[in-house]
Design an enzyme around this catalytic site. Structure first.
Site, PDB file in Angstrom:
ATOM      1  N   ASP A  18       0.846  -1.186   0.000  1.00 24.33           N
ATOM      2  CA  ASP A  18       0.000   0.000   0.000  1.00 24.33           C
ATOM      3  C   ASP A  18       0.888   1.246   0.000  1.00 24.33           C
ATOM      4  O   ASP A  18       1.715   1.422   0.888  1.00 24.33           O
ATOM      5  CB  ASP A  18      -0.848  -0.033   1.278  1.00 24.33           C
ATOM      6  N   MET A  19       0.699   2.079  -0.981  1.00 19.66           N
ATOM      7  CA  MET A  19       1.501   3.303  -1.033  1.00 19.66           C
ATOM      8  C   MET A  19       1.059   4.249   0.085  1.00 19.66           C
ATOM      9  O   MET A  19      -0.129   4.351   0.384  1.00 19.66           O
ATOM     10  CB  MET A  19       1.336   3.998  -2.390  1.00 19.66           C
ATOM     11  N   TYR A  23      -1.114  10.199  -3.382  1.00 20.80           N
ATOM     12  CA  TYR A  23      -1.206  11.425  -4.175  1.00 20.80           C
ATOM     13  C   TYR A  23      -0.265  12.503  -3.629  1.00 20.80           C
ATOM     14  O   TYR A  23       0.330  13.266  -4.388  1.00 20.80           O
ATOM     15  CB  TYR A  23      -2.645  11.966  -4.192  1.00 20.80           C
ATOM     16  N   ARG A  60      -1.343  14.715   9.253  1.00 16.46           N
ATOM     17  CA  ARG A  60      -2.271  13.901  10.052  1.00 16.46           C
ATOM     18  C   ARG A  60      -2.047  14.127  11.536  1.00 16.46           C
ATOM     19  O   ARG A  60      -2.979  14.024  12.341  1.00 16.46           O
ATOM     20  CB  ARG A  60      -2.105  12.411   9.726  1.00 16.46           C
ATOM     21  N   ASP A 120      -3.221   2.630  -5.943  1.00 17.98           N
ATOM     22  CA  ASP A 120      -2.025   2.647  -5.086  1.00 17.98           C
ATOM     23  C   ASP A 120      -1.847   1.398  -4.228  1.00 17.98           C
ATOM     24  O   ASP A 120      -1.190   1.445  -3.202  1.00 17.98           O
ATOM     25  CB  ASP A 120      -2.053   3.885  -4.194  1.00 17.98           C
ATOM     26  N   GLU A 121      -2.457   0.305  -4.628  1.00 15.61           N
ATOM     27  CA  GLU A 121      -2.348  -0.927  -3.837  1.00 15.61           C
ATOM     28  C   GLU A 121      -2.151  -2.124  -4.753  1.00 15.61           C
ATOM     29  O   GLU A 121      -2.800  -2.203  -5.797  1.00 15.61           O
ATOM     30  CB  GLU A 121      -3.660  -1.223  -3.104  1.00 15.61           C
TER      31      GLU A 121
END
Length: 694
Positions: A18-19, A23, A60, A120-121
């Site tokens: 998983d990136m 984006y 985050r 992206d996975e």
DNA sequence: ACGGCTTTCACA
DNA sequence: TTGTGAAAG
């Protein structure tokens, strides 16, 4: 609804990669000065600062979340860097992210079976690679284990100890470990290697989970982010799932998960264990019931599909609230204004044109579409067409179905919100054709709604329709060029893209993919940029259909393989016609995708032809007929489909084939063997107290 | 008057 | 087969 799949083997090594805030990373690579800063990617900056679609880990920390508006994000994190999604044709353009995703996939696909799960996975099936490593260079003989692997999180291993890396090293190198743990260790090494390679070649970081099935791998990849990997040994599964929130499981984040919570009082996966399979089936259906029962036990038979390219392309846009597109009433207004502006203003609101008005070319109200709708339809189709053309150029794939989705509401009754039938039709290539067809589809939908409108509100014709969203999608994409890989190489010599000896290729292509009814069009060579010339941008009425295939997994036992073109010729001598199957297309996809991949990865893909799925045709289809649709729309029945029973292939014959072909044919046979040993109810179940024995 | 835009999958 | 709805990121 999720569906249970029989588990092939419980000793698979599956990775989910998983990136990290993908984006954002793409934008940070473009603007390196943004690296390390709290950053978010935002689209449509005009209203309340736009909507966030990706948030960096720095941001985050401030509590910035996806789905916040730009303004909100600024409030909680004033220094946040907001980067806008590129805009093309008045809408968000995600192409740079798609392209970046492909870069990553082309690297991850180098080891084992690779499935592109989203932009992206990916999922990887590293079983073979891990087995090979274990037998040739097991971890314990390595004099050094790379840093990235040592930073792995091994679930169940106490992470509080001081020298964690040494602890991990010991775990990886245990000689007394269970075979499956050893395989996982190899998986961890391989994945760490791949992730480093991704970082090196793309400057993107990613996180990964390594486990015995997709569900657990997916779960694990999210546990330690960003830029870390997590291994799920069998022994940790029960402990992990017992307290795992049910809503956080893939597929259970929506209504199904809520139903589990509210109706069964199940809040963790562990709490699911108390329900018998029958109970779950009666409430959620056979498939979903079994799926749930399995999930509770850490069992998940879903296989990694060898697929590097998307199955469909879509382009859409929403027009929320006041921006909703007007139809009908305003159309009449505009039209009448143009043709008879001396008329009273009230006139245009009438749906039925007054007598004497020159609106002869508007025989049907449904054909009055708002110029706004038509405008956006055209923009969306243009983007779609462009992407289809790229797919054709780069991957030699053709889409066969065009679908239009429209959301609209009638201002008169607010309850009619969001109801509009979706419509599809055969897809014709060329921007203008797609636009024309899409408009037709829109009108068809409109007309369908008008029927009922007429009945409901006879007198009141001026209720305007407001379109809140439109999207056009191209699907049923199949690869042309069967056998670009080994077969082509065989005919061509070394370079699959060379046009040195193109003669045999022409034959193959023509025999498999009739590009036009006349058969006059053909690829003149395999040079990728050359072949597109055969598809004039606006004029190609490419249409060809392939035999239908069933998706029914239960039919696996049929063991029939629909022959794929050129290979069949080896067995048949001469072969008038044959058609390729879905399976063939999938493997081609693996080969032809990714323009950036060099020779190395190309030949890797070729050697991975054992990624071919098991044939799933039902007996009924064995003598199916292939329909070839002409550009005029008539259906022409042609040619029988060829079938081949793989078991009837004499193994000794294979040895006489050219090596490249041998590889491919063995690839067909290999998965068959494995499938036979498939067993449901793996030993993972041993770690649980089953409520029933299967 | 909104979270936008994609993509995939199962079911009817 | 087509169309719908759910789910995910």
């Amino acid at each position: 609804m999720p569906v249970a799949r029989p588990e092939q083997s419980d000793a698979r090594i599956i990775a989910h990669v998983d990136m990290d805030c993908f984006y954002v990373q793409v934008e940070q690579r473009k603007q390196p000065e943004l690296r390390g800063l709290p950053t978010a990617v935002v689209q449509y900056n005009s209203w309340k600062g736009g909507g966030l679609i990706a948030v960096s880990y720095e941001a985050r920390k401030y509590g910035v979340k996806r789905s916040m508006r730009g303004d909100e994000a600024k409030k909680v994190c004033p220094e946040i860097q907001l980067v806008q999604v590129p805009v093309a044709r008045g809408k968000a353009d995600l192409n740079i992210y798609r392209h970046a995703g492909s870069e990553v996939v082309s690297i991850l696909a180098r080891k084992g079976l690779c499935e592109r799960a989203s932009i992206d996975e990916v999922y990887l099936d590293l079983t073979d690679a891990a087995e090979t490593m274990l037998s040739e260079t097991p971890p314990e003989i390595l004099e050094a284990i790379n840093e990235e692997t040592l930073k792995s999180h091994i679930l169940g291993l106490n992470e509080d100890v001081c020298d964690m890396e040494n602890n991990v090293r010991k775990w990886l190198c245990r000689t007394d470990a269970d075979h499956r743990d050893k395989l996982l260790a190899c998986g961890a090494l391989i994945v760490a290697e791949l992730r480093m390679q991704v970082l090196k070649e793309t400057a993107f970081t990613c996180s990964a989970g390594i486990a015995h099935n997709k569900m657990l791998a997916k779960l694990a990849s999210a546990m330690n982010k960003p830029a870390q990997q997590t291994v799920v040994p069998l022994s940790s599964v029960k402990g992990l799932l017992d307290s795992f929130p049910i809503k956080k499981m893939k597929q259970l984040g929506g209504k199904l998960g809520s139903s589990l919570q509210n109706e069964l009082g199940v809040h963790t996966v562990g709490e699911l264990l108390q329900f018998s399979e029958e109970k779950l089936q009666e409430r959620y259906g056979i498939n979903t019931g079994t799926w749930l029962w399995n999930i509770a036990r850490g069992i998940n038979g879903e296989e990694v599909e060898g697929r590097l390219l998307p199955k469909s392309h879509g382009s859409g846009k929403s027009f929320p609230g006041p921006r909703a597109l007007k139809t009908i009433a305003s159309v009449m207004y505009i039209f009448m204004y143009a043709s008879a502006f001396t008329l009273p203003v009230a006139m245009p609101l009438l749906a039925v044109p007054p007598l004497g008005l020159d609106i002869g070319y508007v025989p049907d109200m449904a054909q009055c579409t708002c110029i706004d709708v038509e405008h956006w339809l055209n923009e969306l189709c243009e983007e779609l067409s462009e992407r289809l053309q790229s797919d054709l150029d780069q991957n030699k794939r053709i889409a066969h179905t065009l679908t239009l989705h429209t959301n609209a509401y009638k201002s008169s009754d607010s309850d009619s919100n969001k109801k509009f039938p979706s419509k599809s039709c055969p897809l014709r290539y060329g921007t203008a054709k797609i636009q024309e067809d899409a408009l037709r589809l829109f009108q068809a939908g409109l007309r369908e709604y008008f029927g009922s409108d007429r009945v409901e509100t006879q007198g009141n014709r001026n209720s305007a329709w407001r379109v809140t969203a439109i999207s056009v999608t191209a699907s049923k994409i199949v690869a042309t060029l069967p056998g670009t890989c080994s077969i082509l190489k065989f005919f061509h010599g070394q370079d699959p893209s060379s046009s040195s000896s193109k003669q045999p290729c022409d034959e193959i292509i023509q025999e498999t993919v009739p590009l036009s009814p006349s058969g006059s069009e053909s690829f003149s060579g395999l040079n990728q940029s050359e072949s597109q010339k055969e598809f004039p941008k606006e004029e190609t009425g490419i249409s060809c259909a392939r035999p239908s295939f069933t998706r029914d997994e239960q039919k696996k036992e049929t063991r029939k393989y629909k022959g794929t073109s050129s290979i069949l010729r080896f067995f048949h001598g001469s072969n008038p016609y044959c058609s390729s199957s879905k399976q063939a297309c999938n493997e081609i996809v693996q080969d032809t995708e990714l323009p950036f991949s060099g020779d190395q990865s190309r030949s890797d893909s070729c050697s991975e032809l054992n990624q071919v799925e098991l044939p799933k045709e039902s007996p009924r289809e064995e003598t199916g007929t292939n329909i070839v649709r002409s550009s005029l729309g008539q259906d022409v029945q042609r040619r029988e489909t060829w079938n081949y029973n793989v078991e009837e292939i004499d193994p000794s014959v294979i040895d006489e084939l050219p090596p490249e072909i041998q590889e491919e044919v063995r690839g067909w046979l290999r998965p068959l063997k494995r499938a036979n040993t498939a067993k449901r109810g793996s030993s993972i179940a041993h770690y649980f107290s089953p409520t029933k024995n299967k």
